[in-house]
Design a protein around this motif. Structure first.
Motif, PDB file in Angstrom:
ATOM      1  N   GLU A   1       7.602   3.047  -9.565  1.00 44.57           N
ATOM      2  CA  GLU A   1       8.748   2.247  -9.125  1.00 44.57           C
ATOM      3  C   GLU A   1       8.314   0.961  -8.423  1.00 44.57           C
ATOM      4  O   GLU A   1       8.870  -0.115  -8.681  1.00 44.57           O
ATOM      5  CB  GLU A   1       9.630   3.081  -8.195  1.00 44.57           C
ATOM      6  N   PHE A   2       7.301   1.039  -7.544  1.00 44.76           N
ATOM      7  CA  PHE A   2       6.966  -0.101  -6.691  1.00 44.76           C
ATOM      8  C   PHE A   2       5.671  -0.810  -7.090  1.00 44.76           C
ATOM      9  O   PHE A   2       5.390  -1.885  -6.578  1.00 44.76           O
ATOM     10  CB  PHE A   2       6.863   0.368  -5.228  1.00 44.76           C
ATOM     11  N   LYS A   3       4.868  -0.215  -7.961  1.00 48.69           N
ATOM     12  CA  LYS A   3       3.605  -0.814  -8.400  1.00 48.69           C
ATOM     13  C   LYS A   3       2.790  -1.340  -7.201  1.00 48.69           C
ATOM     14  O   LYS A   3       2.592  -2.540  -7.023  1.00 48.69           O
ATOM     15  CB  LYS A   3       3.874  -1.966  -9.378  1.00 48.69           C
TER      16      LYS A   3
ATOM     17  N   ILE B   1       0.856  -1.195   0.000  1.00 52.67           N
ATOM     18  CA  ILE B   1       0.000   0.000   0.000  1.00 52.67           C
ATOM     19  C   ILE B   1       0.890   1.243   0.000  1.00 52.67           C
ATOM     20  O   ILE B   1       1.862   1.334   0.760  1.00 52.67           O
ATOM     21  CB  ILE B   1      -0.933   0.021   1.224  1.00 52.67           C
ATOM     22  N   LEU B   2       0.542   2.203  -0.833  1.00 47.87           N
ATOM     23  CA  LEU B   2       1.234   3.484  -0.875  1.00 47.87           C
ATOM     24  C   LEU B   2       0.310   4.557  -0.290  1.00 47.87           C
ATOM     25  O   LEU B   2      -0.812   4.763  -0.770  1.00 47.87           O
ATOM     26  CB  LEU B   2       1.613   3.854  -2.309  1.00 47.87           C
TER      27      LEU B   2
ATOM     28  N   SER C   1      -0.649   0.894 -17.717  1.00 51.75           N
ATOM     29  CA  SER C   1       0.020  -0.017 -16.788  1.00 51.75           C
ATOM     30  C   SER C   1      -0.315   0.271 -15.334  1.00 51.75           C
ATOM     31  O   SER C   1      -0.012  -0.529 -14.445  1.00 51.75           O
ATOM     32  CB  SER C   1       1.543   0.064 -16.990  1.00 51.75           C
ATOM     33  N   LEU C   2      -0.967   1.449 -15.051  1.00 52.75           N
ATOM     34  CA  LEU C   2      -1.237   1.846 -13.667  1.00 52.75           C
ATOM     35  C   LEU C   2      -2.720   1.997 -13.363  1.00 52.75           C
ATOM     36  O   LEU C   2      -3.103   2.044 -12.195  1.00 52.75           O
ATOM     37  CB  LEU C   2      -0.532   3.183 -13.361  1.00 52.75           C
ATOM     38  N   ARG C   3      -3.554   2.049 -14.396  1.00 49.69           N
ATOM     39  CA  ARG C   3      -4.954   2.398 -14.173  1.00 49.69           C
ATOM     40  C   ARG C   3      -5.723   1.351 -13.368  1.00 49.69           C
ATOM     41  O   ARG C   3      -6.781   1.645 -12.812  1.00 49.69           O
ATOM     42  CB  ARG C   3      -5.652   2.637 -15.496  1.00 49.69           C
ATOM     43  N   SER C   4      -5.199   0.132 -13.278  1.00 41.23           N
ATOM     44  CA  SER C   4      -5.920  -0.900 -12.528  1.00 41.23           C
ATOM     45  C   SER C   4      -5.666  -0.822 -11.025  1.00 41.23           C
ATOM     46  O   SER C   4      -6.315  -1.546 -10.252  1.00 41.23           O
ATOM     47  CB  SER C   4      -5.525  -2.287 -13.038  1.00 41.23           C
TER      48      SER C   4
ATOM     49  N   MET D   1       4.304   1.944   2.152  1.00 41.36           N
ATOM     50  CA  MET D   1       5.269   2.938   1.691  1.00 41.36           C
ATOM     51  C   MET D   1       4.578   4.291   1.733  1.00 41.36           C
ATOM     52  O   MET D   1       3.350   4.368   1.606  1.00 41.36           O
ATOM     53  CB  MET D   1       5.734   2.612   0.267  1.00 41.36           C
ATOM     54  N   THR D   2       5.374   5.370   1.839  1.00 39.66           N
ATOM     55  CA  THR D   2       4.785   6.707   1.961  1.00 39.66           C
ATOM     56  C   THR D   2       5.417   7.672   0.980  1.00 39.66           C
ATOM     57  O   THR D   2       6.548   7.465   0.520  1.00 39.66           O
ATOM     58  CB  THR D   2       4.951   7.246   3.391  1.00 39.66           C
ATOM     59  N   ALA D   3       4.645   8.732   0.666  1.00 36.12           N
ATOM     60  CA  ALA D   3       5.133   9.825  -0.174  1.00 36.12           C
ATOM     61  C   ALA D   3       4.553  11.120   0.354  1.00 36.12           C
ATOM     62  O   ALA D   3       3.389  11.164   0.802  1.00 36.12           O
ATOM     63  CB  ALA D   3       4.734   9.619  -1.626  1.00 36.12           C
ATOM     64  N   ALA D   4       5.346  12.202   0.298  1.00 37.07           N
ATOM     65  CA  ALA D   4       4.957  13.458   0.942  1.00 37.07           C
ATOM     66  C   ALA D   4       4.194  14.393   0.024  1.00 37.07           C
ATOM     67  O   ALA D   4       3.658  15.409   0.485  1.00 37.07           O
ATOM     68  CB  ALA D   4       6.205  14.166   1.483  1.00 37.07           C
TER      69      ALA D   4
END
Length: 391
Positions: free
Chosen positions: A46-48, A7-8, A75-78, A32-35
């Motif tokens: 990077e991590f999908k 989970i991001l 590649s990311l929409r799902s 994982m986290t992002a600011a």
């Protein structure tokens, strides 16, 4: 899906990120986290992750813009997205869902509600991955099936071509020669000239020339068709090679191209069978007013065998004195006679009963009534005999 699910969490407030991380890790998830939005997109690529928790209000790139970017990438929409907003204003939620978000939470959120939403989205992601995997497998199977079909079509086309080639070869070459050419794949090598001891049978109809000159062409061809069909079955049955048609004449060779240890015995047996089979046709032809007879000559010895002709047409041929000798014996034979050379008689002597016929000449003296019905004659320049197969 990763194991454990990945989970991001994207939020510009460090405290919120820490709360999310602790609560989700306590339930067995990898977090994982992002600011901010830009960092979030980098980590997504990077991590999908299997799920994204995305704050709407962030600097640099807001959550709604991030969602739009994700949904435009095949590649990311799902990857499911849960929108997190501190506002109760439904317009933010509607805009986020319209942009492609899958669910939303309003801060401050309750722990059980968070976990329930996460589990729901992960179940959908697992189902989506299963369907996608099955679709890819079906696509691979369809591609493999298409490849097999193409291969099968090619194989069938090659087999049809081979069958057509075989049919053409069988029309213009002896069946045994055609079979060997197809099996070997190199007819030129197979048909190179060679020497071999063979037994040659030559047969034709007595009185056919006069018959053909005075009879309608359709009737002539009908008689030839009946005649060739009758003899053809016996040639195949005894394993002879039909080397050529000469009008009403047929030349059959034994011991080439297929070796045959008892080739002379088979040749004499075939000739006897031919005479008996043609007898019925002769009687039918007489009833139609056709006065025809049937004679056979057989010779044995070494002959030159191979391919003759030119680029557009070639034949398999037996060349030398042996086929000529067989043709001469046939010419001298009376109706229902089988005249054989001395070497043929020597090979089948234990199998026959013999009677003198007369010396070879331009025309043999007419045999007496008893000899006229005798099927096999041994013809030489010194001691000719007519013979009957024993049994």
């Amino acid at each position: 899906m990763h194991d454990p699910p990945r989970i991001l969490a994207v939020d510009d407030t460090p405290e919120n990120l820490e709360i999310l991380r602790l609560r989700l890790e306590a339930n067995g998830y990898q977090v994982m986290t992002a600011a901010d939005g830009e960092e979030g997109l980098v980590k997504v690529r990077e991590f999908k992750p299997d799920l994204i928790l995305l704050d709407i209000m962030m600097p640099k790139l807001d959550g709604i813009s991030v969602v739009r970017t994700l949904k435009q990438d095949a590649s990311l929409r799902s990857i499911p997205v849960i929108l997190v907003t501190a506002k109760a204003d439904t317009r933010d939620v509607i805009e986020g869902l319209d942009a492609g978000g899958d669910d939303y939470l309003t801060k401050p959120f309750e722990h059980r509600a968070l976990v329930a939403r996460v589990r729901s989205m992960l179940r959908q992601k697992a189902l989506h991955d299963t369907v996608e995997s099955q679709a890819l497998r079906l696509e691979d199977q369809a591609a493999q099936l298409a490849a097999w079909n193409r291969s099968l079509e090619q194989t069938v086309a090659e087999q049809v071509t081979e069958i057509e080639r075989m049919g053409r070869l069988r029309r213009f070459l002896p069946a045994q020669v055609a079979d060997l050419i197809v099996a070997a794949g190199d007819g030129d090598t197979l048909l190179q000239s060679h020497r071999r001891e063979v037994t040659v049978v030559f047969c034709d109809l007595r009185g056919f020339t006069a018959f053909a000159e005075t009879t309608e062409p359709e009737e002539v061809m009908t008689v030839l068709s009946e005649y060739h069909s009758c003899l053809g079955e016996l040639i195949i049955r005894y394993g002879g090679t039909l080397e050529r048609f000469v009008g009403d004449g047929l030349l059959v060779v034994f011991n080439d191209p297929l070796p045959c240890a008892d080739h002379t015995e088979k040749a004499v047996s075939m000739a006897t069978g031919m005479r008996d089979a043609i007898d019925e046709h002769l009687e039918q032809w007489r009833k139609r007013g056709y006065l025809l007879g049937f004679g056979i000559g057989i010779a044995r010895g070494h002959a030159t065998i191979g391919q003759i002709g030119f680029g557009q047409r070639s034949d398999y041929a037996v060349i030398g004195t042996i086929p000529n000798h067989a043709a001469r014996l046939c010419e001298q034979a009376k109706s229902r006679q089988i005249l054989v050379s001395q070497r043929v008689f020597g090979a089948v002597e234990p199998l026959v009963e013999a009677a003198t016929v007369g010396e070879l000449s331009e025309r043999l003296p007419s045999p007496d009534a008893g000899l006229r019905n005798c099927p096999v004659a041994w013809l030489t320049s010194a001691a000719p005999y007519e013979v009957e197969l024993k049994g």
